[in-house]
Write a protein that holds these residues in place. Sequence first.
Motif, PDB file in Angstrom:
ATOM      1  N   LEU A 138       0.735  -1.262   0.087  1.00 19.94           N
ATOM      2  CA  LEU A 138      -0.049   0.093  -0.135  1.00 19.94           C
ATOM      3  C   LEU A 138       0.986   1.543   0.704  1.00 19.94           C
ATOM      4  O   LEU A 138       1.034   2.453  -0.937  1.00 19.94           O
ATOM      5  CB  LEU A 138      -0.895   0.495   1.064  1.00 19.94           C
ATOM      6  N   ILE A 139       1.873   1.581   0.532  1.00 21.59           N
ATOM      7  CA  ILE A 139       3.047   2.724   0.261  1.00 21.59           C
ATOM      8  C   ILE A 139       3.314   2.857  -0.306  1.00 21.59           C
ATOM      9  O   ILE A 139       3.354   3.716  -0.686  1.00 21.59           O
ATOM     10  CB  ILE A 139       3.853   1.728   2.006  1.00 21.59           C
ATOM     11  N   GLU A 144       3.951   5.796  -5.335  1.00 28.96           N
ATOM     12  CA  GLU A 144       3.938   5.756  -7.302  1.00 28.96           C
ATOM     13  C   GLU A 144       2.611   6.747  -7.797  1.00 28.96           C
ATOM     14  O   GLU A 144       3.455   7.668  -8.554  1.00 28.96           O
ATOM     15  CB  GLU A 144       3.085   4.566  -7.123  1.00 28.96           C
ATOM     16  N   ARG A 145       2.047   6.704  -6.482  1.00 27.42           N
ATOM     17  CA  ARG A 145       0.885   8.063  -6.844  1.00 27.42           C
ATOM     18  C   ARG A 145       1.434   9.653  -6.208  1.00 27.42           C
ATOM     19  O   ARG A 145       0.866  10.300  -7.338  1.00 27.42           O
ATOM     20  CB  ARG A 145      -0.635   7.730  -6.355  1.00 27.42           C
ATOM     21  N   ARG A 146       2.188   9.353  -5.422  1.00 25.27           N
ATOM     22  CA  ARG A 146       2.524  11.160  -4.820  1.00 25.27           C
ATOM     23  C   ARG A 146       3.404  11.172  -6.258  1.00 25.27           C
ATOM     24  O   ARG A 146       3.319  12.540  -6.203  1.00 25.27           O
ATOM     25  CB  ARG A 146       3.112  10.652  -3.935  1.00 25.27           C
ATOM     26  N   TRP A 151       4.018  15.081 -10.181  1.00 21.64           N
ATOM     27  CA  TRP A 151       4.686  15.948 -12.168  1.00 21.64           C
ATOM     28  C   TRP A 151       3.114  16.503 -12.617  1.00 21.64           C
ATOM     29  O   TRP A 151       3.714  17.677 -13.340  1.00 21.64           O
ATOM     30  CB  TRP A 151       4.971  14.587 -13.237  1.00 21.64           C
ATOM     31  N   PHE A 152       1.763  15.666 -12.495  1.00 24.35           N
ATOM     32  CA  PHE A 152       1.023  16.190 -12.683  1.00 24.35           C
ATOM     33  C   PHE A 152       0.844  17.580 -12.408  1.00 24.35           C
ATOM     34  O   PHE A 152       0.527  18.672 -12.810  1.00 24.35           O
ATOM     35  CB  PHE A 152      -0.181  15.769 -12.384  1.00 24.35           C
ATOM     36  N   MET A 190      -4.486  18.553  -3.303  1.00 21.76           N
ATOM     37  CA  MET A 190      -5.398  17.736  -2.591  1.00 21.76           C
ATOM     38  C   MET A 190      -5.306  16.469  -2.622  1.00 21.76           C
ATOM     39  O   MET A 190      -5.193  15.783  -1.355  1.00 21.76           O
ATOM     40  CB  MET A 190      -7.015  17.530  -3.172  1.00 21.76           C
ATOM     41  N   VAL A 191      -5.376  15.582  -4.324  1.00 23.86           N
ATOM     42  CA  VAL A 191      -3.928  14.319  -4.364  1.00 23.86           C
ATOM     43  C   VAL A 191      -3.010  13.810  -3.317  1.00 23.86           C
ATOM     44  O   VAL A 191      -2.395  13.296  -2.842  1.00 23.86           O
ATOM     45  CB  VAL A 191      -4.481  13.642  -5.414  1.00 23.86           C
ATOM     46  N   LEU A 192      -2.162  15.126  -3.523  1.00 27.01           N
ATOM     47  CA  LEU A 192      -1.006  14.978  -2.622  1.00 27.01           C
ATOM     48  C   LEU A 192      -1.309  14.975  -0.843  1.00 27.01           C
ATOM     49  O   LEU A 192      -0.183  14.783  -0.574  1.00 27.01           O
ATOM     50  CB  LEU A 192      -0.272  16.391  -3.062  1.00 27.01           C
TER      51      LEU A 192
END
Length: 215
Positions: A138-139, A144-146, A151-152, A190-192
Amino acid sequence: MKALHIKGDDSKEMNSNPVRPAGDNLELTPTAWTILGFLSLQPRSGYEIREAAKRSVGFFWGISDGQLYPQLKVLEALQLIEAPNGIEGPRSRQRWQLTDTGREALRNWLSAPSAPIQIRDENLVKFLFASQEGPELLIHLIKERRTSFEWFLGAIQGVEPGSSWDRPGDDSSLQGPSMLKRYGLEFAEMVLQWCDQAEAALHSSALQQKQMKKE
């Protein structure tokens, strides 16, 4: 109001349908509507549309060369766009502009109900099932998402609404692009923030479990 339909960008589907005049039951692909939108701001070549899309709608509405140039031909045949100076030179550099019919079609599409939002996110699908493999996975997915959203965020920060226009846009024409940039920035932030909170929660949970085992 004309009945408007969006069909897939599959080239086989597009080429299998006869070209219809711009009247009732107008069917265009998502790429075609995007082209009309960019041309409503100013005349552009196919290359300029592609570059503008990369800086804006490319983040949430895919468009590729394989879709773009065939759709320009379709829109021309439907008399929704035209070459103001006639067809001359490479088609990739040929500048196009909206016809009155094209502007009317775009106006109708803009005011028509939008399709339901669909989000395809492989990282989130993996996250749904990864907990059975332990918190480490999960971490890993959170990190990976961060990375992806860092980048986004940087890409959105580098966008300057109206910078590629032939002439500076007035305040009203820049409202949509500017607000969309703010949407992208706040969404990424928000995602970060969620990534930080989720990773901290997993570390805290793992620490508590270790302490319980010691006791």
